[in-house]
Structures are given as structure tokens and as C-alpha cells.
Design an enzyme around this catalytic site. Structure first.
Site, PDB file in Angstrom:
ATOM      1  N   ARG A  37       0.811  -1.232   0.000  1.00  0.00           N
ATOM      2  CA  ARG A  37       0.000   0.000   0.000  1.00  0.00           C
ATOM      3  C   ARG A  37       0.837   1.271   0.000  1.00  0.00           C
ATOM      4  NH1 ARG A  37      -2.864  -2.962   3.816  1.00  0.00           N
ATOM      5  NH2 ARG A  37      -4.700  -3.996   2.944  1.00  0.00           N
ATOM      6  N   LYS A  63       3.315  11.886 -10.687  1.00  0.00           N
ATOM      7  CA  LYS A  63       2.512  10.898 -11.422  1.00  0.00           C
ATOM      8  C   LYS A  63       3.324   9.636 -11.675  1.00  0.00           C
ATOM      9  CE  LYS A  63      -0.430  14.057 -14.091  1.00  0.00           C
ATOM     10  NZ  LYS A  63      -0.679  14.567 -15.456  1.00  0.00           N
ATOM     11  N   GLU A  69      10.778  19.979 -24.551  1.00  0.00           N
ATOM     12  CA  GLU A  69       9.982  20.323 -23.352  1.00  0.00           C
ATOM     13  C   GLU A  69      10.520  21.599 -22.701  1.00  0.00           C
ATOM     14  OE1 GLU A  69       7.289  18.546 -22.702  1.00  0.00           O
ATOM     15  OE2 GLU A  69       7.682  16.645 -23.734  1.00  0.00           O
ATOM     16  N   LYS A  89       7.779  24.159 -14.135  1.00  0.00           N
ATOM     17  CA  LYS A  89       6.730  23.138 -14.070  1.00  0.00           C
ATOM     18  C   LYS A  89       6.151  23.058 -12.654  1.00  0.00           C
ATOM     19  CE  LYS A  89       5.183  18.471 -14.947  1.00  0.00           C
ATOM     20  NZ  LYS A  89       5.405  17.071 -15.308  1.00  0.00           N
ATOM     21  N   GLU A 120      -5.580  28.073  -9.008  1.00  0.00           N
ATOM     22  CA  GLU A 120      -6.140  28.588 -10.248  1.00  0.00           C
ATOM     23  C   GLU A 120      -6.539  27.392 -11.087  1.00  0.00           C
ATOM     24  OE1 GLU A 120      -4.575  31.988 -13.256  1.00  0.00           O
ATOM     25  OE2 GLU A 120      -3.410  31.552 -11.496  1.00  0.00           O
ATOM     26  N   ARG A 158      -2.793  23.985 -15.030  1.00  0.00           N
ATOM     27  CA  ARG A 158      -1.893  22.927 -15.460  1.00  0.00           C
ATOM     28  C   ARG A 158      -2.035  22.624 -16.960  1.00  0.00           C
ATOM     29  NH1 ARG A 158      -0.605  17.973 -11.477  1.00  0.00           N
ATOM     30  NH2 ARG A 158       0.987  17.021 -12.758  1.00  0.00           N
ATOM     31  N   ASN A 194       0.239  21.440 -21.462  1.00  0.00           N
ATOM     32  CA  ASN A 194      -0.145  20.615 -22.600  1.00  0.00           C
ATOM     33  C   ASN A 194       0.176  21.299 -23.934  1.00  0.00           C
ATOM     34  OD1 ASN A 194      -1.173  18.047 -23.021  1.00  0.00           O
ATOM     35  ND2 ASN A 194      -3.161  18.853 -23.661  1.00  0.00           N
ATOM     36  N   HIS A 201       1.227  19.611 -27.201  1.00  0.00           N
ATOM     37  CA  HIS A 201       0.959  18.183 -27.004  1.00  0.00           C
ATOM     38  C   HIS A 201      -0.352  17.708 -27.629  1.00  0.00           C
ATOM     39  CE1 HIS A 201       4.394  18.354 -24.392  1.00  0.00           C
ATOM     40  NE2 HIS A 201       4.322  17.061 -24.136  1.00  0.00           N
ATOM     41  N   HIS A 220       0.775  14.810 -29.688  1.00  0.00           N
ATOM     42  CA  HIS A 220       0.340  13.428 -29.429  1.00  0.00           C
ATOM     43  C   HIS A 220      -0.291  12.810 -30.670  1.00  0.00           C
ATOM     44  CE1 HIS A 220       0.121  13.901 -24.783  1.00  0.00           C
ATOM     45  NE2 HIS A 220       1.204  13.240 -25.140  1.00  0.00           N
ATOM     46  N   HIS A 257       8.830  11.400 -29.062  1.00  0.00           N
ATOM     47  CA  HIS A 257       7.886  12.288 -28.374  1.00  0.00           C
ATOM     48  C   HIS A 257       8.283  13.758 -28.534  1.00  0.00           C
ATOM     49  CE1 HIS A 257       5.000  13.747 -25.460  1.00  0.00           C
ATOM     50  NE2 HIS A 257       5.987  14.337 -24.803  1.00  0.00           N
TER      51      HIS A 257
HETATM   52  N1  LIG Z   1       5.344  10.983 -14.813  1.00  0.00           N
HETATM   53  C1  LIG Z   1       5.327  12.033 -15.608  1.00  0.00           C
HETATM   54  O1  LIG Z   1       4.903  13.119 -15.247  1.00  0.00           O
HETATM   55  C2  LIG Z   1       5.859  11.881 -17.006  1.00  0.00           C
HETATM   56  C3  LIG Z   1       6.077  13.017 -17.786  1.00  0.00           C
HETATM   57  C4  LIG Z   1       6.619  12.864 -19.061  1.00  0.00           C
HETATM   58  C5  LIG Z   1       6.906  11.594 -19.541  1.00  0.00           C
HETATM   59  N2  LIG Z   1       6.678  10.492 -18.764  1.00  0.00           N
HETATM   60  C6  LIG Z   1       6.985   9.142 -19.248  1.00  0.00           C
HETATM   61  O2  LIG Z   1       8.379   9.044 -19.505  1.00  0.00           O
HETATM   62  C7  LIG Z   1       8.596   8.003 -20.450  1.00  0.00           C
HETATM   63  C8  LIG Z   1       9.638   8.433 -21.445  1.00  0.00           C
HETATM   64  O3  LIG Z   1      10.819   8.722 -20.752  1.00  0.00           O
HETATM   65  P1  LIG Z   1      12.225   8.876 -21.470  1.00  0.00           P
HETATM   66  O4  LIG Z   1      12.064   9.715 -22.680  1.00  0.00           O
HETATM   67  O5  LIG Z   1      13.176   9.285 -20.416  1.00  0.00           O
HETATM   68  O6  LIG Z   1      12.511   7.413 -22.051  1.00  0.00           O
HETATM   69  P2  LIG Z   1      13.134   6.099 -21.370  1.00  0.00           P
HETATM   70  O7  LIG Z   1      12.993   6.096 -19.924  1.00  0.00           O
HETATM   71  O8  LIG Z   1      12.547   4.960 -22.131  1.00  0.00           O
HETATM   72  O9  LIG Z   1      14.699   6.216 -21.732  1.00  0.00           O
HETATM   73  C9  LIG Z   1      15.103   6.256 -23.082  1.00  0.00           C
HETATM   74  C10 LIG Z   1      16.333   5.380 -23.319  1.00  0.00           C
HETATM   75  O10 LIG Z   1      17.487   6.023 -22.794  1.00  0.00           O
HETATM   76  C11 LIG Z   1      18.241   5.116 -22.006  1.00  0.00           C
HETATM   77  N3  LIG Z   1      18.933   5.938 -21.019  1.00  0.00           N
HETATM   78  C12 LIG Z   1      18.400   6.526 -19.922  1.00  0.00           C
HETATM   79  N4  LIG Z   1      19.307   7.310 -19.325  1.00  0.00           N
HETATM   80  C13 LIG Z   1      20.447   7.207 -20.044  1.00  0.00           C
HETATM   81  C14 LIG Z   1      21.735   7.804 -19.923  1.00  0.00           C
HETATM   82  N5  LIG Z   1      21.994   8.701 -18.979  1.00  0.00           N
HETATM   83  N6  LIG Z   1      22.667   7.466 -20.822  1.00  0.00           N
HETATM   84  C15 LIG Z   1      22.376   6.604 -21.839  1.00  0.00           C
HETATM   85  N7  LIG Z   1      21.192   6.034 -22.004  1.00  0.00           N
HETATM   86  C16 LIG Z   1      20.219   6.338 -21.119  1.00  0.00           C
HETATM   87  C17 LIG Z   1      17.246   4.134 -21.484  1.00  0.00           C
HETATM   88  O11 LIG Z   1      17.860   2.920 -21.154  1.00  0.00           O
HETATM   89  C18 LIG Z   1      16.295   4.013 -22.666  1.00  0.00           C
HETATM   90  O12 LIG Z   1      16.795   3.073 -23.579  1.00  0.00           O
HETATM   91  C19 LIG Z   1       7.255   7.665 -21.051  1.00  0.00           C
HETATM   92  O13 LIG Z   1       6.824   6.447 -20.537  1.00  0.00           O
HETATM   93  C20 LIG Z   1       6.356   8.782 -20.564  1.00  0.00           C
HETATM   94  O14 LIG Z   1       5.015   8.366 -20.413  1.00  0.00           O
HETATM   95  C21 LIG Z   1       6.164  10.628 -17.512  1.00  0.00           C
HETATM   96 ZN   LIG Z   2       5.849  15.810 -23.373  1.00  0.00          ZN
END
Ligand SMILES: NC(=O)c1ccc[n+]([C@@H]2O[C@H](COP(=O)([O-])OP(=O)(O)OC[C@H]3O[C@@H](n4cnc5c(N)ncnc54)[C@H](O)[C@@H]3O)[C@@H](O)[C@H]2O)c1
Ligand SMILES: [Zn+2]
Length: 365
Positions: free
Chosen positions: A122, A144, A186, A228, A238, A242, A246, A249, A253, A265
Site C-alpha cells: 500500500r 505521477k 519540453e 513546471k 487557479e 496545469r 499541454n 501536445h 500526441h 515524443h
Molecule cells: N510521470 C510524468 O509526469 C511523465 C512526464 C513525461 C513523460 N513520462 C513518461 O516518460 C517516459 C519516457 O521517458 P524517457 O524519454 O526518459 O525514455 P526512457 O525512460 O525509455 O529512456 C530512453 C532510453 O534512454 C536510455 N537511457 C536513460 N538514461 C540514459 C543515460 N543517462 N545514458 C544513456 N542512455 C540512457 C534508457 O535505457 C532508454 O533506452 C514515457 O513512458 C512517458 O510516459 C512521464
Molecule cells: Zn511531453
């Protein structure tokens, strides 16, 4: 260098975001401060695990890990099946309520490991160590966590803020170029929606940013996190503010989807920002020239501002209509009035007709 951490506020309190070159080498001290006495499980992916060992070799402090769980790199691991395997691995090793997770990796690992922590017994605390630019300046703020399903991305999840975030810009030196540039989209978005000064700083610092100068990257991550976090905090007072996060996006998207994820992305967001700025100009919300300035900065960062290959317009429009942020009354978007300012509209979104959208999409070539 030891700058004071930024504070990210959330409904139940706040957590610090440390942004410092070399921080991964001092994770032991951070874990001792924020997770004292806890049994620690590292969760990471196959792309980061070998690098993490390198970053930690010669570390200033000890980091005692009771388990090291490594999942295959890639979005394909962000599933309920992987969540179950990780949770079972912790149960088999007898991790109790006195345990904690250290999530080391990009946004994929952050979301997945965060969701494991959110649900394990939990909820247990976790320390987030983002290693991609996107994870540092976007995914580490907001609390999130989620996994994907065949019905869509991020549909099963929870709000579970980390106890702290430790972002080490030095880790970005090994990030593949495309991932790095994707994250910059971003940052441009943050400038556009909230700070003309930050936008100008990004343009003026482009050389140092692209050379991955660690002090410049630290400043970039700090400013983006600050923006952010401020928007997310203002959202509580407000309602709906948030939505400005977007920006780029709604169109982005849809392009990502219609390209079958051939566009990264950040590349799709870059295209989305340009199209949405053009739309804002066409609607008379933004002065002429905003789209051009945004496109120029994105191009400087090596991001696309024209579609590399045409996408079927019908599919893009259909994908947009499925955007979950869409209001019943038609398509609504968060649109800028200028660099650093967004149209308040109604709940920070403005209605656009399909004809207006088609013109903006067609301008991407
Ligand atoms: N929680 C949130 O608010 C939020 C916001 C934006 C995106 N996301 C999520 O984030 C994800 C995408 O994240 P991402 O773009 O970081 O992709 P990812 O986590 O898949 O990483 C991309 C690649 O880079 C590699 N990698 C990571 N760090 C590295 C480093 N320092 N050196 C070399 N390689 C490295 C990883 O192994 C992977 O192959 C999606 O699932 C998305 O939904 C979440
Ligand atoms: Zn984004």
C-alpha cells in the site's frame, strides 16, 4: 557546488529536487538523509544499469542495496506484467514496510518503479534518480506514476510523489543525441508557456547546451523544474492552469500516434508547438512572429519543424479528437498569446475549429 534544492509542492507536502553535477556519486548520503534505515531496492533498466555502475565507481559514499532489479530498456517494459514481476521480486526477498525503492533511469523507469513503490504494501517511499533530460525536467515533477495498457499509455497509475529527486546533469553525457534533443523540446515549451526570459536564455545558451556543458545543463534543468513546479502548484489555486503544460501536445500526441511512434515524443512536440503557435496567430491570439521564433529555437536544437514524411490528415485529426484532454464542446487547446504567456481562455484552453486546425497542420508540410 552544492546549490540548495528546489522544493516541489504537492497536496500532502513537498519534496526537494537536487540538481548537481556528480550527484550520482553521492547517492549514499542522499539515501541516508531521505530514506534512513530502510532496506533499499534499486530499480533500473538494461540501458542504464552498466552506466550506473560506472557513475558509482569511485563514488564518495557507500550505497547499500538489498536488491538490484533490472528490466529491459524501452517503453515495452512499462506494463502491468513488469510491475507484477518487480513486486513479486520484492515479496520473494521479504521486503517489508521498512523498505524503499531507488528508481534510476528515464521516464519509463521513473513511472514504472514509482508505481511499484505506490502500490507495494500500500505504498513505500522512493527516491527518483532521473537520467534522461525528459525525466529530469518533466517526469520528476508532479508525482505521477503509471504503466501502459493495450488501451493506451499511462492508464493505470497513481499519484505518489518521491521523497526526493536527484538529477545529475553529468549522467546526460551518455544520452543518445536523439533522446537529448527530444528533451529540449519540453524546455522550449516551458519557456513558451511561462517565461520569455527563459526562452531567451535557451536561445543565448544553445551552444553550451548542445555541447552538454554540465553547469549550463544544471541551470536548464533547475529552471524547467521551477517552471513546471510553479504551474502545478498554481493549479491548486487557479483551477486548470496545469493545462498550459499541454502546449504542443494536443497536436504533438496526434502526430506521434499517426506516425506509429516513428516520431520521437520530443520531435512530435516540436512540430506540435509550431503548429499550435501558427494556430494562435491565425486566431488572432498571438502576435505574428511567435511561431517563427519558436521554430527558430527548435531548429537550433536540431528538432523538426516540418514533417519528415506526410501523415494522413484524417488520421491526425481523428487522433486529436481522442486526446483525453479534449472537451465535449469540440477541440480545445492551450494556446500562447506571446513568448512566455498563455491565453487564459476558459480554463486555460481555447476552442478551435477543424478548418483552423487543418490549416495549421498543413503548414507543417
Ligand atoms: N510521470 C510524468 O509526469 C511523465 C512526464 C513525461 C513523460 N513520462 C513518461 O516518460 C517516459 C519516457 O521517458 P524517457 O524519454 O526518459 O525514455 P526512457 O525512460 O525509455 O529512456 C530512453 C532510453 O534512454 C536510455 N537511457 C536513460 N538514461 C540514459 C543515460 N543517462 N545514458 C544513456 N542512455 C540512457 C534508457 O535505457 C532508454 O533506452 C514515457 O513512458 C512517458 O510516459 C512521464
Ligand atoms: Zn511531453
Amino acid at each position: 557546488m552544492s546549490a540548495a534544492p528546489l522544493e516541489v509542492r504537492h497536496a500532502l507536502g513537498s519534496y526537494p529536487v537536487y540538481v548537481e553535477p556528480g550527484l550520482v556519486g553521492r547517492l549514499g548520503a542522499l539515501a541516508a538523509r531521505h530514506l534512513p534505515g530502510r532496506r533499499l531496492a534499486l530499480i533500473t533498466d538494461t540501458g542504464v544499469a552498466p552506466r550506473f555502475r560506472e557513475w558509482r565507481s569511485g563514488a564518495a559514499d557507500a550505497l547499500e542495496l538489498a536488491a538490484e532489479l533490472v528490466v529491459p530498456a524501452g517503453e515495452g517494459s512499462k506494463t502491468r506484467a513488469t510491475w507484477a514481476r518487480l513486486s513479486d521480486a520484492l515479496l520473494e526477498r521479504g521486503f517489508g514496510r521498512d523498505s524503499a525503492v531507488i528508481a534510476v533511469g528515464g521516464g519509463m523507469v521513473g513511472d514504472l518503479a514509482g508505481f511499484v513503490a505506490a502500490t507495494y504494501l500500500r505504498g513505500i517511499p522512493y527516491l527518483q534518480v532521473p537520467t534522461t533530460l525528459l525525466a529530469m525536467l518533466d517526469a520528476s515533477v508532479g508525482g505521477k506514476t503509471a504503466v501502459d495498457t493495450p488501451h493506451g499509455k499511462n492508464l493505470i497509475g497513481a499519484f505518489h510523489p518521491p521523497v526526493a529527486v536527484a538529477a545529475d546533469p553529468r549522467a546526460l553525457l551518455t544520452l543518445p543525441d536523439r533522446e537529448f534533443r527530444s528533451g529540449l523540446a519540453e524546455a522550449v515549451k516551458h519557456g513558451l508557456v511561462a517565461s520569455r526570459e527563459y526562452f531567451a536564455w535557451l536561445a543565448g545558451s544553445a551552444d553550451a547546451i548542445l555541447a552538454r556543458d554540465e553547469a549550463t545543463l544544471a541551470e536548464l534543468v533547475r529552471e524547467s523544474v521551477r517552471i513546471k513546479a510553479a504551474v502545478v502548484a498554481e493549479d491548486e489555486r487557479e483551477a486548470g492552469r496545469r493545462a498550459i503544460l499541454n502546449a504542443g501536445h494536443t497536436v504533438g500526441h496526434a502526430l506521434e500516434h499517426a506516425s506509429r511512434y516513428g516520431l520521437a515524443h520530443g520531435e512530435a512536440v516540436a512540430l506540435g508547438l509550431v503548429a499550435e503557435c501558427r494556430l494562435a496567430e491565425a486566431l488572432g491570439l498571438a502576435r505574428e512572429g511567435v511561431a517563427r521564433e519558436v521554430a527558430r529555437l527548435l531548429e537550433r536544437f536540431g528538432l523538426p519543424t516540418r514533417l519528415p514524411a506526410p501523415l494522413p490528415r484524417e488520421e491526425v485529426l481523428a487522433a486529436m479528437a481522442h486526446d483525453k484532454k479534449r472537451r465535449a464542446a469540440g477541440l480545445r487547446l492551450a494556446l500562447p498569446t506571446g513568448l512566455g504567456a498563455m491565453a487564459p481562455g476558459e480554463g486555460w484552453t481555447v476552442a478551435a475549429s477543424e478548418a483552423d486546425l487543418v490549416r495549421a497542420l498543413d503548414s507543417l508540410g
